[in-house]
Design a protein around this motif. Structure first.
Motif, PDB file in Angstrom:
ATOM      1  N   ILE A   1       0.848  -1.195   0.000  1.00 10.69           N
ATOM      2  CA  ILE A   1       0.000   0.000   0.000  1.00 10.69           C
ATOM      3  C   ILE A   1       0.883   1.245   0.000  1.00 10.69           C
ATOM      4  N   LYS A   2       0.494   2.233  -0.798  1.00 10.54           N
ATOM      5  CA  LYS A   2       1.264   3.474  -0.914  1.00 10.54           C
ATOM      6  C   LYS A   2       1.340   4.199   0.430  1.00 10.54           C
ATOM      7  N   GLY A   3       0.248   4.153   1.191  1.00  4.28           N
ATOM      8  CA  GLY A   3       0.236   4.805   2.505  1.00  4.28           C
ATOM      9  C   GLY A   3       1.257   4.231   3.461  1.00  4.28           C
ATOM     10  N   HIS A   4       1.503   2.928   3.349  1.00 11.02           N
ATOM     11  CA  HIS A   4       2.510   2.290   4.196  1.00 11.02           C
ATOM     12  C   HIS A   4       3.913   2.784   3.847  1.00 11.02           C
ATOM     13  N   LEU A   5       4.156   3.017   2.556  1.00 15.97           N
ATOM     14  CA  LEU A   5       5.452   3.567   2.150  1.00 15.97           C
ATOM     15  C   LEU A   5       5.619   4.984   2.703  1.00 15.97           C
ATOM     16  N   THR A   6       4.545   5.774   2.634  1.00 23.77           N
ATOM     17  CA  THR A   6       4.586   7.148   3.171  1.00 23.77           C
ATOM     18  C   THR A   6       4.938   7.137   4.653  1.00 23.77           C
ATOM     19  N   ILE A   7       4.331   6.216   5.387  1.00 18.93           N
ATOM     20  CA  ILE A   7       4.611   6.095   6.825  1.00 18.93           C
ATOM     21  C   ILE A   7       6.048   5.621   7.050  1.00 18.93           C
ATOM     22  N   HIS A   8       6.491   4.668   6.222  1.00 18.94           N
ATOM     23  CA  HIS A   8       7.857   4.144   6.354  1.00 18.94           C
ATOM     24  C   HIS A   8       8.900   5.238   6.159  1.00 18.94           C
ATOM     25  N   MET A   9       8.642   6.186   5.260  1.00 18.92           N
ATOM     26  CA  MET A   9       9.609   7.242   4.974  1.00 18.92           C
ATOM     27  C   MET A   9       9.945   8.069   6.217  1.00 18.92           C
ATOM     28  N   ARG A  10       9.055   8.050   7.219  1.00 17.61           N
ATOM     29  CA  ARG A  10       9.325   8.798   8.459  1.00 17.61           C
ATOM     30  C   ARG A  10      10.506   8.207   9.220  1.00 17.61           C
ATOM     31  N   VAL A  11      10.801   6.924   8.968  1.00 17.54           N
ATOM     32  CA  VAL A  11      11.976   6.301   9.584  1.00 17.54           C
ATOM     33  C   VAL A  11      13.246   7.019   9.104  1.00 17.54           C
ATOM     34  N   HIS A  12      13.266   7.366   7.820  1.00 13.20           N
ATOM     35  CA  HIS A  12      14.436   8.026   7.238  1.00 13.20           C
ATOM     36  C   HIS A  12      14.443   9.530   7.527  1.00 13.20           C
TER      37      HIS A  12
END
Length: 456
Positions: free
Chosen positions: A267-278
């Motif tokens: 899901i695209k939203g999961h990638l958006t959330i993951h980017m907060r790690v970086h």
């Protein structure tokens, strides 16, 4: 004799002249009749022609008038495209139109008139073309395809909006903050962020929403309705996007990939959330203590610390938890369940997250990096704990003496001072100690003896 002959010839000539003259007179007398007759015939023919011509002319005039009106109307409509003129105005809502017919169709919205009925689901529509477009929901037809990526759509308008993904066009700017949107509806919803307006309210719990569809989806929480069913495992969902995301479990598709670490998501939203790690972004802030979180769910869980709410109770031991996930993980303790196994060493774990953390022991991966000193960690919790060294944050406070600690374990150890608990026992002399370090120092008194100890 000569004179007689001459007289005779004169008589003959006179006679011939008289005959000719009489014939000429007779013909002269007939001329007016002939001319009069011709005039009458001509007049009759003329009258018939005039009558016939008047009829044809009237018919042609009517046809010409109709054509002229149509051409004039079309010209006016064409001109209104350039001038922006919309002379036909709805008296009920003030919306204006270029064509009278468009206004008449629009008025059906106010009258509630919906003459076109779907034969399959019974849904009614104001316009025939809307029904035709709706029928594609049942047939699955998607006649409009994107030439760049091949994605198909049931409506031409959907394709037009989709093309803005490729072109980057965002024609709808916000007048307040300058943010632009590719869809007019998204701008309309965004404007409510500035106004604070949430016009759609749930009648059961009072929660408000920006959009009506959000309210409709929310109502399924109360009704338990699940309209979208997976054809492969029959699992049901409240929203279509949840079903779409779920289907990728069966297909294994992960189209959304992080450009920094290569991790992919369904899901695209999961990638958006993951980017907060970086990026280190933590957009969800606690109003009570100012602590910020990457995820909204984390903030919701944190808020229960302030409220003391623990609404999920284990029916086996009565222990309560602030969220359902903690309760489900706790239940595995009673079941002795270890579902997640490491393929490297065979060790099993009750939670997938614990297995993910364990695998990094084998891979050496340390994806969580401190932005201040560059130190990396295997587990996200270790990075969060480390960050407190830089910030000086001590979120765990003793309710008895007010002393604060950087992690929950240190607070738990400190509480033994107040409770008198001594969990570390020496197996040689049965002495007990509050801290593990105290037991280690004590064991040195048993010189020459094997160091045996236990913790209660």
């Amino acid at each position: 004799m000569a004179s007689v002959k001459e007289e005779s010839e004169d008589v003959k000539i006179e006679g011939e002249f008289r005959v000719k003259h009489e014939d000429t007179e007779e013909q002269t007398d007939l001329m007016p009749l002939k001319e009069e007759s011709q005039e009458l015939n001509e007049m009759e023919e003329k009258n018939q022609y005039v009558k016939s011509h008047d009829f044809i002319t009237a018919d042609k005039s009517s046809s010409y008038s109709q054509t002229h009106k149509t051409q004039t109307r079309n010209l006016k409509v064409q001109m209104s495209v350039y001038t922006g003129e919309k002379p036909f105005i709805c008296e009920q809502c003030g919306k204006s139109f270029r064509r009278k017919q468009s206004l008449q169709i629009h008025l059906k919205i106010h009258s509630g008139e919906k003459l076109f009925i779907c034969p399959q689901c019974g849904q009614r529509f104001t316009l025939k073309k809307t029904l035709s477009a709706h029928m594609r929901v049942h047939t699955g037809e998607k006649p409009y395809s994107c030439q760049q990526c091949g994605k198909s759509f049931p409506r031409k308008g959907n394709l037009k909006i989709h093309m803005r993904i490729h072109t980057g066009e965002k024609p709808y700017p916000c007048q307040h903050c300058g943010k632009s949107f590719s869809v007019k509806g998204n701008l309309k919803n965004h404007l409510q962020v500035h106004s604070g307006e949430k016009p759609f309210m749930c009648s059961q719990c009072g929660k408000s929403f920006l959009q009506n569809r959000q309210l409709e989806v929310h109502m399924r929480v109360h009704t338990g309705e699940r309209l979208f069913i997976c054809s492969q495992c029959v699992k049901s969902f409240k929203q279509k996007k949840e079903l779409d995301a779920h289907m990728k479990i069966h297909t294994g598709e992960k189209p959304h990939t992080c450009k920094l670490c290569g991790k992919s998501y369904k899901i695209k939203g999961h990638l958006t959330i993951h980017m907060r790690v970086h990026t280190g972004e933590k957009p969800f802030v606690c109003d009570h203590c100012g602590k910020s979180f990457r995820y909204k769910e984390s903030l919701n869980h944190h808020m229960r610390i302030h409220s003391g709410e623990k609404c999920f109770i284990c029916h086996l031991c009565g222990m309560s938890f602030p969220d359902r996930n903690h309760l489900e993980n706790h239940a595995k303790i009673h079941a002795g369940e270890k579902l997640f196994m490491c393929h490297h060493c065979g060790k099993s774990f009750k939670q997938r997250a614990n297995l993910e953390n364990h695998r990094r022991i084998h891979t050496g991966e340390k994806p969580y990096t401190c932005t201040q000193c560059g130190r990396s960690f295997t587990v996200k919790g270790h990075l969060e704990y480390h960050m407190r060294l830089h910030t000086g944050e001590k979120p765990f406070t003793c309710p008895n003496c007010g002393k604060s600690f950087t992690n929950k374990g240190n607070l738990k150890t400190h509480l033994r001072v107040h409770t008198g608990e001594k969990p570390y026992k020496c197996l040689q002399c049965e002495n007990s100690f509050t801290y593990h370090t105290e037991l280690k120092r004590h064991l040195q008194t048993h010189s020459g003896e094997k160091l045996l100890f236990s913790s209660a």
